[in-house]
Design an enzyme around this catalytic site. Sequence first.
Site, short mmCIF file in Angstrom:
data_model
loop_
_atom_site.label_atom_id
_atom_site.label_comp_id
_atom_site.label_asym_id
_atom_site.label_seq_id
_atom_site.Cartn_x
_atom_site.Cartn_y
_atom_site.Cartn_z
N ASP A 1 1.32 -1.37 0.01
CA ASP A 1 -0.09 -0.13 -0.11
C ASP A 1 0.73 1.57 -0.23
O ASP A 1 1.39 1.94 0.48
CB ASP A 1 -0.35 -0.05 1.46
CG ASP A 1 -2.03 1.23 1.11
OD1 ASP A 1 -1.95 2.17 -0.43
OD2 ASP A 1 -2.39 1.38 1.57
N HIS B 1 -0.27 4.12 -0.30
CA HIS B 1 -1.15 5.14 0.66
C HIS B 1 -1.33 6.33 -0.10
O HIS B 1 -1.92 7.35 0.78
CB HIS B 1 -0.53 4.40 1.86
CG HIS B 1 -1.61 5.42 3.15
ND1 HIS B 1 -1.93 6.24 3.86
CD2 HIS B 1 -2.60 4.73 3.56
CE1 HIS B 1 -2.95 5.81 4.93
NE2 HIS B 1 -3.12 4.57 4.29
N GLU C 1 -0.93 -0.40 -4.61
CA GLU C 1 -2.83 0.12 -4.22
C GLU C 1 -2.23 2.04 -4.09
O GLU C 1 -1.04 2.25 -3.07
CB GLU C 1 -3.27 -0.48 -2.56
CG GLU C 1 -3.66 0.12 -2.48
CD GLU C 1 -4.74 0.14 -1.05
OE1 GLU C 1 -5.64 0.15 -0.26
OE2 GLU C 1 -4.91 -1.12 -0.63
N GLU D 1 -10.37 4.22 -2.39
CA GLU D 1 -11.40 3.96 -1.39
C GLU D 1 -11.43 5.20 -1.06
O GLU D 1 -12.40 5.27 -0.48
CB GLU D 1 -9.60 3.56 0.02
CG GLU D 1 -8.16 4.02 0.64
CD GLU D 1 -8.14 3.92 1.26
OE1 GLU D 1 -7.55 4.30 2.01
OE2 GLU D 1 -6.79 2.72 0.95
N HIS E 1 -11.96 -2.42 0.04
CA HIS E 1 -11.32 -1.71 1.40
C HIS E 1 -12.05 -1.56 2.35
O HIS E 1 -12.88 -1.69 2.71
CB HIS E 1 -11.46 -0.40 0.79
CG HIS E 1 -10.91 0.41 1.99
ND1 HIS E 1 -10.98 1.40 3.03
CD2 HIS E 1 -8.53 0.71 2.01
CE1 HIS E 1 -9.90 1.98 3.39
NE2 HIS E 1 -9.23 1.41 3.15
#
Length: 383
Positions: free
Chosen positions: A181, A183, A207, A233, A283
């Site tokens: 991730d 992020h 991700e 997300e 998510h």
Amino acid sequence: MGKIKTIEYFRVLPRWLFVKITDEHDNHGWGEATLEGHSQAVEGCLDAMIQRFAGYEADNIEHLWQTAHRHSFYRGGPVLMSALAGIDIALWDLLSRRLGLPLHVLLGGVVRHKIKVYSWIGGDRPRDVEAAAKERYAQGFRAVKMNATEDVDLLDSPKALETSVERCRIVKALGMDVGLDFHGRLHKPMAKQLAKALEPHRPLFIEEPLLSEHYEGIKQLSSLTTIPIALGERLYSRWDVKRFLNDTSIDILQPDISHCGGISEIRRIATMAEAYDVALAPHCPLGPIALAACMQIAMCTPNFAIQEMGLTIHYNTEAGEYDIKNYIVDKGVWDVRDGYVEGLKGVGLGIEVDEEEVRKVAKTANAWAPKGFVGPDGSIREW
């Protein structure tokens, strides 16, 4: 049929927001409107929706959804869509409970009887990943996800990425799949380098390699790597999603059922994604109600791939004893065996909420505050 009598919400530890709807015949359903770090904003939105939708027919879920979305004038976004998600999930739970059926039956029935899952390791500043991955393996997981990096400057030393590659190598050596991730922490100069460095180690996906608003950068990055790209997300509706599908820049779509308008909207998003050969991997580092709703979607969605679970995620353990096995009667529904959780078989969402525990914790639960990183020069960095 029955009109909505009450809509209640409950802020509970570690950072969740539950919604309960009761109709005039005392049928009820539960939803989750969690928006991490912004509970008070969603609660304010729910206050307005409570006034607006008291007396609506509880079975007319789509009409209520359309009214909430289209008559708001200022549409979409995380706060409105999270509040709507909590109500939407609760209404689907109420309807299927009233009919005495599992929710997935109302959505077309099962296409799979068990759900592939993964969980988190490593924390916000990833560390001790070998021990954590071994623990997850012992719990039954065969795939994990971890943050790819700590905070990284817009243009940083390439050395800042070396530990990311090593952590990926360590987990893969244990025989587990691992998602990395990013992020949204990395900017394009660093994300390109890290994707290339990770490629020989074949992570399950990367991700949010860039923030979702950098759609042109994600499109460019997708042409530079063979690693599957996942995000979603921070996309809150089918309208947010369609740019990425048309750009063919992502391989895995990760809408959050508590952020994107609930069951009604995630179903539409999944169908759109299927038409572009994009997998669905919702998510969900959230609570048991959101997870149960995701599991219902997984059971009836052909292009579903894998489900995130927040079991003992660092956000939960930091808050103490509260985790996804709290607030439900049957803790065994989240047992993981050889990488899978059995499909939920009960009526409604397939879980029974422990309302006594919910109400008790809600009396004193504080809102969870957003986190953030600051660089050594005092400048703000992406978290």
